[in-house]
Motif scaffolding. Structure first.
Motif, PDB file in Angstrom:
ATOM      1  N   UNK A   1       0.779  -1.234   0.000  1.00 19.92           N
ATOM      2  CA  UNK A   1       0.000   0.000   0.000  1.00 19.92           C
ATOM      3  C   UNK A   1       0.812   1.286   0.000  1.00 19.92           C
ATOM      4  N   UNK A   2       2.124   1.179  -0.192  1.00 21.13           N
ATOM      5  CA  UNK A   2       2.982   2.356  -0.311  1.00 21.13           C
ATOM      6  C   UNK A   2       2.909   3.237   0.932  1.00 21.13           C
ATOM      7  N   UNK A   3       2.721   2.610   2.074  1.00 18.57           N
ATOM      8  CA  UNK A   3       2.707   3.317   3.350  1.00 18.57           C
ATOM      9  C   UNK A   3       4.019   3.075   4.074  1.00 18.57           C
ATOM     10  N   UNK A   4       4.361   3.981   4.945  1.00 17.77           N
ATOM     11  CA  UNK A   4       5.574   3.849   5.755  1.00 17.77           C
ATOM     12  C   UNK A   4       5.166   3.890   7.216  1.00 17.77           C
ATOM     13  N   UNK A   5       5.661   2.954   8.007  1.00 18.08           N
ATOM     14  CA  UNK A   5       5.311   2.930   9.426  1.00 18.08           C
ATOM     15  C   UNK A   5       6.467   3.405  10.283  1.00 18.08           C
ATOM     16  N   UNK A   6       6.124   4.109  11.359  1.00 25.27           N
ATOM     17  CA  UNK A   6       7.102   4.483  12.381  1.00 25.27           C
ATOM     18  C   UNK A   6       6.541   4.047  13.727  1.00 25.27           C
ATOM     19  N   UNK A   7       7.421   3.602  14.603  1.00 23.95           N
ATOM     20  CA  UNK A   7       6.998   3.005  15.868  1.00 23.95           C
ATOM     21  C   UNK A   7       7.168   4.002  17.000  1.00 23.95           C
ATOM     22  N   UNK A   8       6.061   4.322  17.646  1.00 30.47           N
ATOM     23  CA  UNK A   8       6.085   5.301  18.733  1.00 30.47           C
ATOM     24  C   UNK A   8       6.700   4.740  20.002  1.00 30.47           C
ATOM     25  N   UNK A   9       6.506   3.453  20.257  1.00 33.90           N
ATOM     26  CA  UNK A   9       7.026   2.832  21.474  1.00 33.90           C
ATOM     27  C   UNK A   9       7.026   1.322  21.329  1.00 33.90           C
ATOM     28  N   UNK A  10       7.837   0.663  22.154  1.00 37.75           N
ATOM     29  CA  UNK A  10       7.831  -0.796  22.275  1.00 37.75           C
ATOM     30  C   UNK A  10       7.316  -1.244  23.644  1.00 37.75           C
ATOM     31  N   UNK A  11       6.993  -0.297  24.497  1.00 37.08           N
ATOM     32  CA  UNK A  11       6.521  -0.635  25.834  1.00 37.08           C
ATOM     33  C   UNK A  11       5.202  -1.409  25.754  1.00 37.08           C
TER      34      UNK A  11
END
Length: 396
Positions: free
Chosen positions: A136-146
């Motif tokens: 889907x040509x989206x990019x993910x960024x991760x706010x936290x791993x908690x």
């Protein structure tokens, strides 16, 4: 070469042993007289067809024409979902994976930013093989791993722009956890401050009303769009819905077709979803209340059995699903669970056990209609018996 062949043979034997254990667990579950949850998906074809035969006439007019490409009973289901969530419209999708890719692709076109901020343990990151970026040509960024939902502070402080904030409610892989209502509203406000849209991965949103103390419409109203599942929580055959503004849903229907989601006929899935909304949805708060009784009894039972360490997470479940952690290898606990079911016809832990670290494993527990018959004493007694099975397996 001989050493490689030996290693391969040993791996094959280990895999075969685990496969046999899975088959035993499935058989034990089918024949168990008492379980905490009876999942319809594990039933036979006859069971599933019998459900429709008995319940479908109570939720829809079966004398109307069958659906074709999303009309008829599918359209009726969409209208029902939009009404429950208080949105302008809803569109049926064959899978939640497709529904969420389409939703966030549509939002990316509107915001001009294809970046989606989410939790590292969210479903697309863990279970969908990178579908957001690959398809889907989206990019993910991760706010936290908690092991909790992102906080408002984390949303405000994130170092780069994002077009959408995706929140999984509840966050399954962290233990079906939810924020407080105040925390959730603050996170949404923080996203709005950054001009980001908010999308709820609400596969199990149906389960959250008791924890939040709010009706579904008020919960869904916080988000710009919401995805819900019809087989998670509701015990349907499958399927999902994307709900939100009419213009977004209409665009999503176009992308649904492009993604291959315009299925010719879907009446069995739609009817099963309507049955779930009629029968299971009203009972979910009762399941949550009793899950807390079961969780407390599990903790007490493990203490009484002398298990060196045990944890129920969350300690007070947020939904009717939660995790149990024990200091043993997964194969030991799996064998003990099967033994208990085979010998007593009670299956306390019906799910698979997964390795959580060296000598540490966890399983997921669901409490639904079948579990309402278990008293706290029943659970404590079953825990003591289970601990005895564990000791038996360890001593072999």
């Amino acid at each position: 070469m001989i050493r490689d062949m030996t290693n391969t043979a040993e791996h094959g034997e280990e895999k075969s042993a685990r496969q046999r254990l899975r088959e035993r667990r499935a058989a034990a579950y089918r024949t168990a007289e008492r379980v905490l949850s009876r999942d319809g998906a594990r039933g036979t074809l006859r069971d599933r067809l019998a459900l429709l035969h008995e319940a479908a006439p109570q939720v829809h007019d079966l004398d109307e024409p069958a659906d074709l490409y999303g009309d008829g009973v599918v359209a009726a289901l969409e209208e029902r979902v939009a009404g429950l969530l208080g949105t302008e419209a809803a569109a049926f999708f064959p899978t939640g994976t497709m529904a969420q890719q389409v939703a966030l692709r549509c939002w990316a076109g509107r915001t001009g930013n294809p970046t989606v901020a989410l939790h590292a343990l969210s479903h697309p990151e863990v279970w969908e093989r990178g579908a957001f970026s690959a398809v889907s040509e989206l990019r993910t960024v991760r706010l936290t791993r908690e092991p909790r939902l992102p906080t408002a502070e984390e949303v405000r402080a994130f170092e780069e722009p994002f077009g959408a904030l995706m929140l999984e409610l509840p966050l399954r892989d962290a233990g079906y956890v939810l924020p407080s209502w105040e925390e959730l509203t603050e996170v949404v406000e923080a996203a709005r401050e950054r001009d980001a849209v908010v999308h709820f991965d609400g596969a199990r949103l149906w389960e959250t009303t008791h924890h939040f103390g709010r009706p579904l419409r008020e919960i869904a109203d916080l988000a710009d769009s919401v995805y819900v599942s019809f087989y998670k929580s509701l015990d349907g055959f499958g399927g999902a819905a994307l709900a939100g503004p009419k213009t977004l849903v209409e665009e999503a229907r176009t992308w649904r077709h492009r993604y291959g989601g315009a299925v010719f006929q879907q009446f069995p899935t739609a009817l099963a979803a309507l049955v779930g909304l009629e029968r299971e949805l009203p009972r979910l708060p009762d399941y949550v209340v009793h899950a807390r009784v079961v969780a407390a009894a599990l903790r007490e039972g493990f203490a009484a059995a002398g298990v060196p360490w045990a944890r129920v997470h969350p300690e007070v479940p947020h939904t009717h699903e939660f995790q149990v952690w024990l200091p043993y290898e997964a194969d030991v606990l799996s064998e003990a669970a099967v033994l208990q079911a085979e010998r007593t016809k009670e299956m306390l832990f019906a799910g698979a056990w997964s390795r959580g670290g060296p000598g540490l494993s966890y399983t997921e527990v669901t409490v639904s209609a079948a579990g309402l018959t278990w008293t706290a004493d029943d659970v404590r007694g079953a825990v003591v018996d289970f601990a005895g099975r564990v000791a038996e397996v360890v001593s072999r």
